[in-house]
Scaffold this active site. Structure first.
Site, PDB file in Angstrom:
ATOM      1  N   HIS A 129      -1.511  11.071  -1.315  1.00 49.22           N
ATOM      2  CA  HIS A 129      -1.018  10.113  -2.303  1.00 49.22           C
ATOM      3  C   HIS A 129      -0.475  10.857  -3.517  1.00 49.22           C
ATOM      4  O   HIS A 129      -0.711  12.058  -3.684  1.00 49.22           O
ATOM      5  CB  HIS A 129      -2.137   9.181  -2.740  1.00 49.22           C
ATOM      6  CG  HIS A 129      -2.684   8.340  -1.633  1.00 49.22           C
ATOM      7  ND1 HIS A 129      -3.904   7.685  -1.697  1.00 49.22           N
ATOM      8  CD2 HIS A 129      -2.169   8.029  -0.413  1.00 49.22           C
ATOM      9  CE1 HIS A 129      -4.108   7.010  -0.580  1.00 49.22           C
ATOM     10  NE2 HIS A 129      -3.083   7.219   0.220  1.00 49.22           N
TER      11      HIS A 129
ATOM     12  N   GLU B 167      -1.455  -7.821   2.028  1.00 50.66           N
ATOM     13  CA  GLU B 167      -1.189  -6.380   1.992  1.00 50.66           C
ATOM     14  C   GLU B 167      -0.140  -5.972   3.028  1.00 50.66           C
ATOM     15  O   GLU B 167      -0.265  -6.283   4.216  1.00 50.66           O
ATOM     16  CB  GLU B 167      -2.467  -5.577   2.276  1.00 50.66           C
ATOM     17  CG  GLU B 167      -2.229  -4.075   2.183  1.00 50.66           C
ATOM     18  CD  GLU B 167      -3.229  -3.236   2.969  1.00 50.66           C
ATOM     19  OE1 GLU B 167      -3.283  -2.018   2.728  1.00 50.66           O
ATOM     20  OE2 GLU B 167      -3.938  -3.788   3.837  1.00 50.66           O
TER      21      GLU B 167
ATOM     22  N   HIS C 120       2.091   8.743   5.034  1.00 51.12           N
ATOM     23  CA  HIS C 120       1.148   9.801   5.392  1.00 51.12           C
ATOM     24  C   HIS C 120       1.679  10.657   6.541  1.00 51.12           C
ATOM     25  O   HIS C 120       1.327  11.834   6.665  1.00 51.12           O
ATOM     26  CB  HIS C 120      -0.206   9.212   5.784  1.00 51.12           C
ATOM     27  CG  HIS C 120      -1.078   8.851   4.628  1.00 51.12           C
ATOM     28  ND1 HIS C 120      -1.407   9.750   3.637  1.00 51.12           N
ATOM     29  CD2 HIS C 120      -1.694   7.687   4.294  1.00 51.12           C
ATOM     30  CE1 HIS C 120      -2.184   9.169   2.746  1.00 51.12           C
ATOM     31  NE2 HIS C 120      -2.384   7.913   3.118  1.00 51.12           N
TER      32      HIS C 120
ATOM     33  N   ASP D  83       2.027   2.675   3.676  1.00 51.01           N
ATOM     34  CA  ASP D  83       1.171   3.825   3.398  1.00 51.01           C
ATOM     35  C   ASP D  83       1.012   4.736   4.605  1.00 51.01           C
ATOM     36  O   ASP D  83       1.149   5.967   4.499  1.00 51.01           O
ATOM     37  CB  ASP D  83      -0.193   3.320   2.937  1.00 51.01           C
ATOM     38  CG  ASP D  83      -1.196   4.427   2.702  1.00 51.01           C
ATOM     39  OD1 ASP D  83      -1.064   5.139   1.694  1.00 51.01           O
ATOM     40  OD2 ASP D  83      -2.120   4.585   3.524  1.00 51.01           O
TER      41      ASP D  83
ATOM     42  N   HIS E  63     -10.012  -2.327   6.904  1.00 51.03           N
ATOM     43  CA  HIS E  63      -9.512  -1.120   6.262  1.00 51.03           C
ATOM     44  C   HIS E  63      -9.830  -1.161   4.772  1.00 51.03           C
ATOM     45  O   HIS E  63     -10.184  -2.209   4.222  1.00 51.03           O
ATOM     46  CB  HIS E  63      -8.002  -0.996   6.504  1.00 51.03           C
ATOM     47  CG  HIS E  63      -7.494   0.401   6.413  1.00 51.03           C
ATOM     48  ND1 HIS E  63      -6.415   0.750   5.628  1.00 51.03           N
ATOM     49  CD2 HIS E  63      -7.895   1.540   7.019  1.00 51.03           C
ATOM     50  CE1 HIS E  63      -6.176   2.043   5.758  1.00 51.03           C
ATOM     51  NE2 HIS E  63      -7.071   2.550   6.593  1.00 51.03           N
TER      52      HIS E  63
ATOM     53  N   ASP F  22      -1.149   0.094  -4.832  1.00 49.04           N
ATOM     54  CA  ASP F  22      -2.431   0.696  -5.182  1.00 49.04           C
ATOM     55  C   ASP F  22      -2.293   2.128  -5.669  1.00 49.04           C
ATOM     56  O   ASP F  22      -3.072   2.595  -6.500  1.00 49.04           O
ATOM     57  CB  ASP F  22      -3.396   0.630  -4.002  1.00 49.04           C
ATOM     58  CG  ASP F  22      -2.785   1.097  -2.686  1.00 49.04           C
ATOM     59  OD1 ASP F  22      -1.568   1.389  -2.661  1.00 49.04           O
ATOM     60  OD2 ASP F  22      -3.504   1.142  -1.676  1.00 49.04           O
ATOM     61  N   HIS F  23      -1.299   2.822  -5.179  1.00 46.83           N
ATOM     62  CA  HIS F  23      -1.085   4.217  -5.548  1.00 46.83           C
ATOM     63  C   HIS F  23       0.302   4.634  -5.102  1.00 46.83           C
ATOM     64  O   HIS F  23       1.003   3.902  -4.404  1.00 46.83           O
ATOM     65  CB  HIS F  23      -2.140   5.125  -4.898  1.00 46.83           C
ATOM     66  CG  HIS F  23      -2.250   4.917  -3.409  1.00 46.83           C
ATOM     67  ND1 HIS F  23      -1.274   5.333  -2.527  1.00 46.83           N
ATOM     68  CD2 HIS F  23      -3.197   4.317  -2.648  1.00 46.83           C
ATOM     69  CE1 HIS F  23      -1.608   5.002  -1.293  1.00 46.83           C
ATOM     70  NE2 HIS F  23      -2.783   4.381  -1.339  1.00 46.83           N
TER      71      HIS F  23
ATOM     72  N   SER G 293      -7.091   4.333  -1.401  1.00 45.25           N
ATOM     73  CA  SER G 293      -6.979   2.874  -1.334  1.00 45.25           C
ATOM     74  C   SER G 293      -8.297   2.164  -1.587  1.00 45.25           C
ATOM     75  O   SER G 293      -8.300   0.968  -1.890  1.00 45.25           O
ATOM     76  CB  SER G 293      -6.432   2.456   0.041  1.00 45.25           C
ATOM     77  OG  SER G 293      -5.112   2.900   0.212  1.00 45.25           O
TER      78      SER G 293
ATOM     79  N   ASP H  79       0.843  -1.205   0.000  1.00 47.60           N
ATOM     80  CA  ASP H  79       0.000   0.000   0.000  1.00 47.60           C
ATOM     81  C   ASP H  79       0.875   1.251   0.000  1.00 47.60           C
ATOM     82  O   ASP H  79       1.680   1.466   0.904  1.00 47.60           O
ATOM     83  CB  ASP H  79      -0.906   0.001   1.228  1.00 47.60           C
ATOM     84  CG  ASP H  79      -2.097   0.914   1.070  1.00 47.60           C
ATOM     85  OD1 ASP H  79      -1.910   2.075   0.663  1.00 47.60           O
ATOM     86  OD2 ASP H  79      -3.227   0.469   1.356  1.00 47.60           O
TER      87      ASP H  79
END
Length: 510
Positions: free
Chosen positions: A464, A341, A350, A346, A185, A387-388, A122, A72
């Site tokens: 992101h 995952e 952040h 991720d 999540h 995912d990004h 996500s 992620d």
């Protein structure tokens, strides 16, 4: 044997093999094939890469097993920085290393935007690479006809979409889900749930007025797809316990409906004639006798699982959970689908805590390596992707071997102040300028685990990024994953390889 050792040993063997042939051709062997100043080092390296690609056979067998690994927020920049991070921990430069999945034979790029946003979250991205349909930001398992927060659109049902987890279950394969985040999540939820808002993880999160939608935790236990998942391992225990109950580790639940979903999961599985096991600590997971159970629910933390760098040993690692899941699922003669995952890459980004993000990526790579060792490569398709992206940049002109988490060792910026190799376009690491000068990072402890790396724009949580993400594949039909494509292509290609789902498959003739 550790990943970096494996790569070095393999490379040494390659150099020896090709180098010996060079002796015959040139009558004199290079003095040191590991010397980057030696032209043969680069020539032989490139020639071996070429040979491996030219000679690689195409595997067109049916993929009995599929493992989809999702890092992620694992941007390409994150991968490059993690190579250096791993190498420097072991006294190497680092840039020359490859992560476990970077040696996979086929690589592609996936476009990650949502239907309504140019930068994905996500939820919409999870819906794309797990169901094959692009969606709106913040929504899970629903088409873009449903806007975020539209409970009625969720209840209506006709906009719901299913994907790999459902298709594998219909093919009588075992299914599993492993994550370092809450199992409710956004990313894991996209595998089994339909929710107009990713935040509706427990009933307490639902709007107080208007129609009542099923929360995500409820869908995991009672839903058509969620209730059939054989192995679920991760965090988020408080979403399964009511507020008036204390969980086995002494934490209060979060649910308002008074329902204990962990207990209900056990009862439901037993009613289906299954032999279930509920776990909440690492020791029980590691000592589990897989032959005695066919269903497994492990909720190891009330919230997300702790970062690897902060874990105290009471929680299993991503690698340990992945291994146990494969052991459980491999008992099915029809094969399995497993979604894994590495979710805390991720969350660290952040917070602009690059040290944690790189370490979580390294842990993710270890889990992939463990999986590769456990399965039959001829009948197991393994796909690794993200995912990004995120806004972390890797810049400057530092010398090889410079601490990737430290300052650049070239000239300071034009304001005569130092800057770090890694920084973010936005996020909580922003610090106000003083007298028209940037904050002096020499005043900070940049080696601290929770140091927030510099950000250009002040924002509570870093965002992101919108660029494409890498896709790595090995096993049956892995050559389908080359090129550049929309993110929602991934489950269609996986289904083709595994002969599942309602679309075109390798078991059909064109």
């Amino acid at each position: 044997m550790n990943l970096w050792i494996i790569l070095i040993v393999c490379w040494y063997g390659i150099l020896c093999e090709v180098g010996c042939r060079s002796v015959h051709r040139y009558k004199q062997a290079p003095q040191n094939l590991f010397d980057e100043k030696n032209k043969e080092h680069w020539q032989l390296q490139a020639q071996w890469t070429l040979r491996s690609k030219v000679l690689a056979p195409l595997n067109k067998k049916v993929a009995k097993n599929v493992i989809l690994f999702l890092g992620d927020g694992m941007s390409i920049t994150t991968l490059a920085a993690t190579r250096a991070y791993l190498g420097q921990q072991r006294g190497l430069n680092g840039e020359e290393l490859k992560l476990s999945f970077e040696i996979f034979p086929y690589t592609g790029l996936a476009k990650t935007y949502c239907v309504d946003n140019n930068v994905a979250d996500s939820a919409c991205s999870g819906t794309a690479y797990l169901t094959g349909v692009k969606a709106n930001s913040g929504t899970v398992g629903l088409t873009a006809a449903v806007k975020r927060g539209d409970c009625e659109g969720q209840i209506e049902g006709r906009h719901s979409v299913t994907g790999l987890m459902d298709w594998a279950q219909r093919a009588v394969k075992s299914t599993g889900l492993v994550t370092t985040t809450r199992v409710t999540h956004a990313t894991p939820a996209a595998a089994y749930a339909h929710s107009a808002d990713r935040r509706w993880e427990a009933d307490t999160d639902l709007p107080s007025k208007g129609p009542r939608c099923d929360d995500i935790a409820t869908q995991l236990v009672r839903g058509r797809i969620g209730s059939k998942i054989d192995v679920v391992l991760g965090g988020g225990r408080h979403n399964f316990y009511p507020k008036n109950e204390i969980d086995p580790e002494g934490y209060s639940g979060y649910r308002s409906d008074g329902v204990n979903l962990a207990r209900e999961w056990l009862i439901k599985k037993k009613s289906q004639g299954r032999t279930p096991k509920y776990l909440y600590n690492r020791n029980d997971l590691l000592n589990l006798k897989v032959n005695e159970y066919d269903s497994l629910l492990g909720l190891f933390s009330p919230d997300h699982m702790p970062y690897h760098l902060e874990a105290d040993g009471d929680d299993p690692t991503l690698t340990e959970m992945t291994r146990k899941a494969i052991e459980m699922l491999s008992k099915n003669k029809n094969g399995f689908f497993l979604f894994v995952e590495g979710g805390r890459i991720d969350t660290a980004h952040h917070e602009t805590k690059a040290r944690k993000a790189l370490d979580e990526t390294a842990e993710f790579a270890k889990a992939v390596e463990a999986a590769v060792r456990m399965v039959d490569a001829e009948e197991t398709l393994i796909v690794v992707t993200s995912d990004h992206s995120h806004t972390m940049t890797y810049s400057g002109y530092s010398k090889r071997g410079t601490d990737i988490l430290g300052f650049t060792n070239k000239l300071n910026a034009s304001d005569s102040l130092p800057y770090t190799t890694l920084s973010y376009a936005n996020g909580p690491g922003y610090k106000p300028h003083e007298k028209f000068l940037r904050h002096n990072l020499m005043l900070d402890d940049i080696n601290h685990l929770n140091f927030t790396y510099p950000s250009l724009v002040p924002i509570v949580r870093e965002t992101h990024g919108g660029e494409d993400v890498a896709v790595y594949a090995t096993g049956p039909w892995s050559h389908l994953f080359t090129g550049n494509y929309e993110q929602n292509y991934l489950p269609h290609a996986i289904a083709y390889a595994a002969c599942i789902g309602n679309g075109l498959t390798s078991c059909q003739s064109l």
